[in-house]
Design a protein around this motif. Structure first.
Motif, short mmCIF file in Angstrom:
data_model
loop_
_atom_site.label_atom_id
_atom_site.label_comp_id
_atom_site.label_asym_id
_atom_site.label_seq_id
_atom_site.Cartn_x
_atom_site.Cartn_y
_atom_site.Cartn_z
N GLN A 1 -2.59 15.30 17.10
CA GLN A 1 -1.85 14.13 17.57
C GLN A 1 -2.47 12.89 16.97
O GLN A 1 -3.69 12.70 17.02
N GLU A 2 -1.66 12.06 16.37
CA GLU A 2 -2.16 10.82 15.76
C GLU A 2 -1.92 9.67 16.73
O GLU A 2 -0.80 9.43 17.18
N ILE A 3 -3.00 8.96 17.07
CA ILE A 3 -2.90 7.84 18.00
C ILE A 3 -3.68 6.66 17.44
O ILE A 3 -4.43 6.79 16.47
N LYS A 4 -3.54 5.51 18.07
CA LYS A 4 -4.26 4.32 17.64
C LYS A 4 -5.74 4.47 17.94
O LYS A 4 -6.14 5.08 18.92
N SER B 1 0.83 -1.20 0.00
CA SER B 1 0.00 0.00 0.00
C SER B 1 0.87 1.25 0.00
O SER B 1 2.01 1.24 0.47
N THR B 2 0.32 2.32 -0.53
CA THR B 2 1.05 3.59 -0.59
C THR B 2 1.27 4.17 0.80
O THR B 2 0.33 4.24 1.59
N ASN B 3 2.47 4.57 1.09
CA ASN B 3 2.76 5.25 2.34
C ASN B 3 2.39 6.72 2.17
O ASN B 3 3.07 7.48 1.48
N ASP B 4 1.29 7.14 2.80
CA ASP B 4 0.85 8.52 2.65
C ASP B 4 1.10 9.36 3.89
O ASP B 4 0.58 10.47 4.02
N SER B 5 1.91 8.86 4.82
CA SER B 5 2.21 9.63 6.03
C SER B 5 2.89 10.97 5.73
O SER B 5 2.72 11.93 6.50
N PRO B 6 3.65 11.11 4.62
CA PRO B 6 4.26 12.42 4.32
C PRO B 6 3.24 13.52 4.04
O PRO B 6 3.62 14.69 3.92
N LYS B 7 1.94 13.17 3.92
CA LYS B 7 0.94 14.21 3.66
C LYS B 7 0.84 15.21 4.80
O LYS B 7 0.29 16.30 4.64
N PHE B 8 1.35 14.85 5.98
CA PHE B 8 1.32 15.77 7.10
C PHE B 8 2.48 16.76 7.05
O PHE B 8 2.54 17.68 7.86
N SER C 1 -6.11 5.48 11.40
CA SER C 1 -5.67 6.15 12.61
C SER C 1 -6.51 7.39 12.84
O SER C 1 -7.23 7.84 11.96
N LEU C 2 -6.43 7.94 14.02
CA LEU C 2 -7.27 9.06 14.40
C LEU C 2 -6.42 10.26 14.76
O LEU C 2 -5.44 10.14 15.48
N THR C 3 -6.76 11.42 14.26
CA THR C 3 -6.07 12.64 14.63
C THR C 3 -6.94 13.43 15.59
O THR C 3 -8.08 13.74 15.29
N LEU C 4 -6.41 13.74 16.75
CA LEU C 4 -7.16 14.46 17.76
C LEU C 4 -6.98 15.96 17.59
O LEU C 4 -5.90 16.44 17.27
N LEU C 5 -8.04 16.70 17.84
CA LEU C 5 -7.97 18.15 17.82
C LEU C 5 -7.86 18.64 19.24
O LEU C 5 -8.73 18.37 20.06
N ASP C 6 -6.81 19.33 19.55
CA ASP C 6 -6.62 19.87 20.89
C ASP C 6 -7.24 21.25 20.95
O ASP C 6 -6.55 22.27 20.90
N CYS D 1 -13.18 13.99 12.93
CA CYS D 1 -13.69 13.18 11.83
C CYS D 1 -12.57 12.31 11.31
O CYS D 1 -11.40 12.65 11.47
N LEU D 2 -12.90 11.21 10.70
CA LEU D 2 -11.88 10.27 10.25
C LEU D 2 -11.91 10.16 8.73
O LEU D 2 -12.98 10.03 8.15
N PRO D 3 -10.75 10.09 8.08
CA PRO D 3 -9.47 10.46 8.64
C PRO D 3 -9.29 11.97 8.61
O PRO D 3 -9.76 12.60 7.67
N CYS D 4 -8.67 12.54 9.56
CA CYS D 4 -8.51 13.99 9.64
C CYS D 4 -7.08 14.36 9.31
O CYS D 4 -6.17 13.95 10.02
N CYS D 5 -6.89 15.09 8.26
CA CYS D 5 -5.52 15.43 7.83
C CYS D 5 -5.11 16.81 8.29
O CYS D 5 -4.00 17.00 8.73
#
Length: 275
Positions: A233-236, A54-61, A255-260, A269-273
């Motif tokens: 913050q990205e967590i499980k 699968s494509t590694n899209d983590s660099p989108k952050f 994964s889930l991104t939390l809004l502080d 919302c998922l997924p949140c970029c």
């Protein structure tokens, strides 16, 4: 209704406008060779059988030029080793900094620079974990070519993304305000986040009264004026479920991104970029 007010309806004009709207909708979808470029089950299965992960899209952050490698080129009907000429095509990279349309958020646009020139990225979608970049040749002499194995640079239009980001944040603030004013029964049913606007679909069961609408607008506008600090913050997903007060759409596996955001409720919302 027109008859009740003594009016006539320009049906010919209506039909012309309706056809124009249909054409705009058709043009809004990425097309190549008369067919929409999508990776169906057979195409993704073929990639799996070839051992392509699968494509590694983590660099989108990250907000920077990203280097990657071409892993597959797709015409909409078959995979090819090299693309050249003026035909549009789909591109799968080893990793990408482009955000694929998901979670209600529109896809990134920009360009991908190869050894012999740049290609415009006009749409980005994800299929079974593979991020497909819909690419088009730039105007001018079509001497450019791109092959599997080529090293490329992903150049996202971050100016456009900077317009999308605050609209995404506002969907969370709106979700919070709706629950505060209308009640805890309100659930997000869908959304779309664009550079110029956002749309938020929610369950309520009856029209929102004008006085409630003014309260909702006030809460959101006040949060904007307060310039609240926003971090991510990205967590499980399993850990996110254990956070008291967290509100989320858990229908998607990711994964889930939390809004502080300093509110009594957190909405995600998922997924949140972008936040």
């Amino acid at each position: 209704m027109a008859v009740d007010f003594g009016l006539s309806v320009d049906m010919e004009g209506f039909n012309v406008s309706m056809e124009e709207a249909r054409q705009k909708a058709r043009n809004g979808c990425y097309k190549a060779g008369g067919k929409s470029i999508v990776l169906d089950a057979n195409a993704t299965s073929q990639l799996r059988n070839q051992g392509l992960t699968s494509t590694n899209d983590s660099p989108k952050f990250q907000h920077e030029v990203h280097s990657s490698v071409v892993k597959a080129i797709y015409t909409g009907s078959e995979f090819i080793a090299t693309v050249s000429g003026d035909e549009d095509f789909g591109l799968i990279l080893e990793s990408t900094s482009f955000y694929a349309e998901q979670g209600g958020q529109i896809y990134d646009t920009g360009s991908i620079e190869g050894p012999s020139g740049s290609f415009t990225v006009i749409n980005v979608q994800v299929f079974a974990g593979y991020v497909l970049h819909a690419c088009s040749f730039l105007e001018g002499p079509h001497s450019k070519a791109l092959s599997v194995g080529d090293e490329v640079k992903c150049k996202v239009d971050y100016t456009r993304r900077s317009l999308i980001a605050p609209n995404h944040t506002c969907t969370h603030m709106l979700n919070f305000a709706l629950k505060e004013v209308l009640g805890d029964h309100v659930d997000q049913k869908g959304s779309i986040v664009l550079p110029e606007k956002l749309r938020f679909d929610f369950s309520h069961g009856k029209p929102v009264q004008p006085e409630d609408l003014r309260k909702i607008e006030y809460i959101v506008n006040q949060q904007i004026k307060d310039e609240l600090e926003v971090s991510a913050q990205e967590i499980k997903l399993a850990d996110a479920r254990r956070i008291n007060g967290l509100r989320a759409v858990f229908g998607e596996v990711c994964s889930l991104t939390l809004l502080d955001i300093p509110c009594s409720h957190i909405s995600v919302c998922l997924p949140c970029c972008f936040v």
